[in-house]
Design a protein around this motif. Structure first.
Motif, PDB file in Angstrom:
ATOM      1  N   GLY A  40      47.061  51.363  44.321  1.00 59.10           N
ATOM      2  CA  GLY A  40      47.353  51.321  43.090  1.00 59.10           C
ATOM      3  C   GLY A  40      47.146  49.860  42.617  1.00 59.10           C
ATOM      4  O   GLY A  40      46.850  48.944  43.639  1.00 59.10           O
ATOM      5  N   PRO A  41      47.283  49.210  41.556  1.00 58.91           N
ATOM      6  CA  PRO A  41      47.364  47.841  41.049  1.00 58.91           C
ATOM      7  C   PRO A  41      48.260  47.009  41.807  1.00 58.91           C
ATOM      8  O   PRO A  41      49.466  47.439  42.254  1.00 58.91           O
ATOM      9  N   GLY A  42      48.057  45.703  42.225  1.00 57.54           N
ATOM     10  CA  GLY A  42      48.780  44.806  42.775  1.00 57.54           C
ATOM     11  C   GLY A  42      49.884  44.088  41.888  1.00 57.54           C
ATOM     12  O   GLY A  42      50.521  43.386  42.390  1.00 57.54           O
ATOM     13  N   ARG A  43      49.784  44.533  40.656  1.00 56.55           N
ATOM     14  CA  ARG A  43      50.689  43.851  39.551  1.00 56.55           C
ATOM     15  C   ARG A  43      50.796  44.858  38.694  1.00 56.55           C
ATOM     16  O   ARG A  43      50.448  45.910  38.588  1.00 56.55           O
ATOM     17  N   VAL A  45      51.369  47.218  35.099  1.00 55.99           N
ATOM     18  CA  VAL A  45      50.197  47.339  34.122  1.00 55.99           C
ATOM     19  C   VAL A  45      50.994  47.343  32.837  1.00 55.99           C
ATOM     20  O   VAL A  45      52.376  47.592  32.807  1.00 55.99           O
ATOM     21  N   MET A  46      50.589  46.499  31.844  1.00 58.18           N
ATOM     22  CA  MET A  46      51.138  46.258  30.650  1.00 58.18           C
ATOM     23  C   MET A  46      50.493  47.170  29.676  1.00 58.18           C
ATOM     24  O   MET A  46      49.417  47.466  29.650  1.00 58.18           O
ATOM     25  N   ALA A  47      51.487  47.489  28.754  1.00 55.75           N
ATOM     26  CA  ALA A  47      51.336  48.603  27.777  1.00 55.75           C
ATOM     27  C   ALA A  47      52.006  48.246  26.536  1.00 55.75           C
ATOM     28  O   ALA A  47      53.023  47.516  26.436  1.00 55.75           O
ATOM     29  N   THR A  48      51.149  48.654  25.230  1.00 56.99           N
ATOM     30  CA  THR A  48      51.913  48.172  23.998  1.00 56.99           C
ATOM     31  C   THR A  48      52.190  49.351  23.454  1.00 56.99           C
ATOM     32  O   THR A  48      51.950  50.624  23.485  1.00 56.99           O
ATOM     33  N   LEU A  49      53.690  49.319  22.866  1.00 60.29           N
ATOM     34  CA  LEU A  49      54.422  50.600  22.317  1.00 60.29           C
ATOM     35  C   LEU A  49      53.547  51.234  21.187  1.00 60.29           C
ATOM     36  O   LEU A  49      52.893  50.570  20.304  1.00 60.29           O
ATOM     37  N   GLY A  50      53.372  52.519  21.504  1.00 58.32           N
ATOM     38  CA  GLY A  50      52.553  53.365  20.619  1.00 58.32           C
ATOM     39  C   GLY A  50      51.072  53.450  20.960  1.00 58.32           C
ATOM     40  O   GLY A  50      50.315  54.189  20.234  1.00 58.32           O
ATOM     41  N   GLY A  51      50.956  52.623  21.916  1.00 53.79           N
ATOM     42  CA  GLY A  51      49.367  52.430  22.119  1.00 53.79           C
ATOM     43  C   GLY A  51      48.811  53.561  23.494  1.00 53.79           C
ATOM     44  O   GLY A  51      49.823  54.571  23.565  1.00 53.79           O
ATOM     45  N   HIS A  52      47.585  53.566  24.085  1.00 55.42           N
ATOM     46  CA  HIS A  52      47.156  54.216  25.086  1.00 55.42           C
ATOM     47  C   HIS A  52      47.029  53.201  26.196  1.00 55.42           C
ATOM     48  O   HIS A  52      46.338  52.162  26.188  1.00 55.42           O
ATOM     49  N   ILE A  53      47.657  53.785  27.362  1.00 56.85           N
ATOM     50  CA  ILE A  53      47.518  52.985  28.621  1.00 56.85           C
ATOM     51  C   ILE A  53      46.937  53.973  29.683  1.00 56.85           C
ATOM     52  O   ILE A  53      47.286  55.145  29.721  1.00 56.85           O
ATOM     53  N   VAL A  54      46.277  53.366  30.635  1.00 54.54           N
ATOM     54  CA  VAL A  54      45.557  54.034  31.818  1.00 54.54           C
ATOM     55  C   VAL A  54      46.529  53.238  33.108  1.00 54.54           C
ATOM     56  O   VAL A  54      46.287  52.094  33.203  1.00 54.54           O
ATOM     57  N   LEU A  55      46.838  54.263  33.889  1.00 50.64           N
ATOM     58  CA  LEU A  55      47.403  53.749  35.156  1.00 50.64           C
ATOM     59  C   LEU A  55      46.413  54.064  36.256  1.00 50.64           C
ATOM     60  O   LEU A  55      46.168  55.085  36.508  1.00 50.64           O
ATOM     61  N   PRO A  56      46.046  52.906  36.857  1.00 54.29           N
ATOM     62  CA  PRO A  56      44.790  53.133  37.928  1.00 54.29           C
ATOM     63  C   PRO A  56      45.411  53.574  39.147  1.00 54.29           C
ATOM     64  O   PRO A  56      46.485  53.110  39.692  1.00 54.29           O
ATOM     65  N   CYS A  57      44.438  54.146  39.796  1.00 60.61           N
ATOM     66  CA  CYS A  57      45.140  54.763  41.367  1.00 60.61           C
ATOM     67  C   CYS A  57      43.690  55.466  41.893  1.00 60.61           C
ATOM     68  O   CYS A  57      43.004  56.174  41.205  1.00 60.61           O
ATOM     69  N   TYR A  58      43.584  55.096  43.188  1.00 62.03           N
ATOM     70  CA  TYR A  58      42.089  55.571  43.732  1.00 62.03           C
ATOM     71  C   TYR A  58      42.323  55.669  45.377  1.00 62.03           C
ATOM     72  O   TYR A  58      43.331  55.040  45.880  1.00 62.03           O
ATOM     73  N   LEU A  59      41.399  56.288  45.923  1.00 62.49           N
ATOM     74  CA  LEU A  59      41.451  56.521  47.292  1.00 62.49           C
ATOM     75  C   LEU A  59      40.639  55.627  47.924  1.00 62.49           C
ATOM     76  O   LEU A  59      39.590  55.448  47.318  1.00 62.49           O
ATOM     77  N   SER A  60      40.972  55.192  49.151  1.00 65.16           N
ATOM     78  CA  SER A  60      40.292  54.296  50.024  1.00 65.16           C
ATOM     79  C   SER A  60      40.240  54.967  51.595  1.00 65.16           C
ATOM     80  O   SER A  60      41.254  55.167  52.162  1.00 65.16           O
ATOM     81  N   PRO A  61      39.251  55.162  52.082  1.00 65.85           N
ATOM     82  CA  PRO A  61      37.762  55.146  51.526  1.00 65.85           C
ATOM     83  C   PRO A  61      37.412  55.909  50.527  1.00 65.85           C
ATOM     84  O   PRO A  61      38.158  56.990  50.230  1.00 65.85           O
TER      85      PRO A  61
END
Length: 264
Positions: A40-43, A45-61
């Motif tokens: 996941g992200p190392g910090r 994730v910032m979102a604004t009220l009422g907006g759209h946000i993407v929470l990043p996550c991926y597989l390694s390798p």
């Protein structure tokens, strides 16, 4: 005795063969379950009220997660925020507050990207999220944090009379979350001396700010007020405020002061 010994030897070989087959089956099954790390992200994730946000996550390798189980959840494994399993989304045990607001972004799922989209972000969405990916008996997860902020109204500057040999100037704004910081600046953007009083009130979960500063004869007469949320590096700035005329009141007299607003 020889017949018995031969029987026991044959039985032992048969048991050994079954054990080897069982071990190989388990090993092959384990190989079929891919080994990976969920990142996941190392910090936060910032979102604004009422907006759209993407929470990043991926597989390694990098590998395909199309046939894996992807589960996003908060404090409890079930009910979940979002569940993707056997190539499709499942909503049967989804948390009610997320109904119709989540989407697993599958554009990059063949490369191991399992990002989660959240629509119409709410204050209650703030907090920790678990991104869990399971393939067979193998499961890994990453934990990330979402911070939500609401940007309030544009700051409004007004004058509240004389104080301490100068003029008391007030900056007000409402509808902020979390509690913001108030900054007074000169026309060059440089911070002015600290404010003399800050009042913060919470109304319905949002903050209303009233901040004051005293402008004296020796002060810079041109100023603006900015209200910002530090961790998002987001702010709203007032118009530039111009004060002209003699500020220091003379004894037994009232000095007229001319004040006007002009957009910065």
């Amino acid at each position: 005795m020889k017949i018995l010994s031969s029987y026991e030897s044959s039985r032992a070989r048969s048991c050994l063969a079954h054990f080897i087959i069982f071990s190989l089956t388990c090993y092959v099954h384990k190989l079929e379950s891919a080994q990976f790390t969920v990142v996941g992200p190392g910090r936060p994730v910032m979102a604004t009220l009422g907006g759209h946000i993407v929470l990043p996550c991926y597989l390694s390798p990098s590998m395909s997660a199309q046939d894996m189980e992807v589960r996003w959840f908060r404090r409890e494994f079930t009910p979940f925020v979002h569940l993707y399993r056997r190539g499709a989304d499942e909503f049967g045990q989804q948390m009610p507050e997320y109904h119709g607001r989540t989407e697993l972004l599958t554009d990059g799922i063949m490369d191991g990207n399992v990002d989660l989209g959240i629509l119409n972000v709410r204050r209650s969405d703030e907090g920790q999220y678990h991104c869990s990916v399971q393939d067979g008996d193998f499961r890994e997860e990453a934990v990330l944090e979402l911070k939500v902020a609401a940007l309030g109204s544009a700051p409004c500057i007004s004058v509240e009379g004389h104080q301490d040999g100068g003029i008391r100037v007030v900056c007000q704004s409402a509808g902020w979350y979390p509690q913001p910081q108030v900054l007074w600046r000169d026309p060059n953007g440089q911070p002015l001396s600290a404010s003399i009083e800050t009042k913060s009130e919470e109304e319905g979960g949002f903050f209303k700010i009233k901040d004051s500063i005293v402008i004296t004869e020796n002060s810079n007469k041109n100023l603006s007020c900015s209200i910002r949320i530090t961790h998002m590096d987001a702010e709203k700035q007032s118009v530039t405020f111009y004060i002209s005329g003699q500020l220091l009141p003379k004894p037994h007299s009232v000095i007229p002061t001319r004040i006007k607003n002009q957009v910065a």
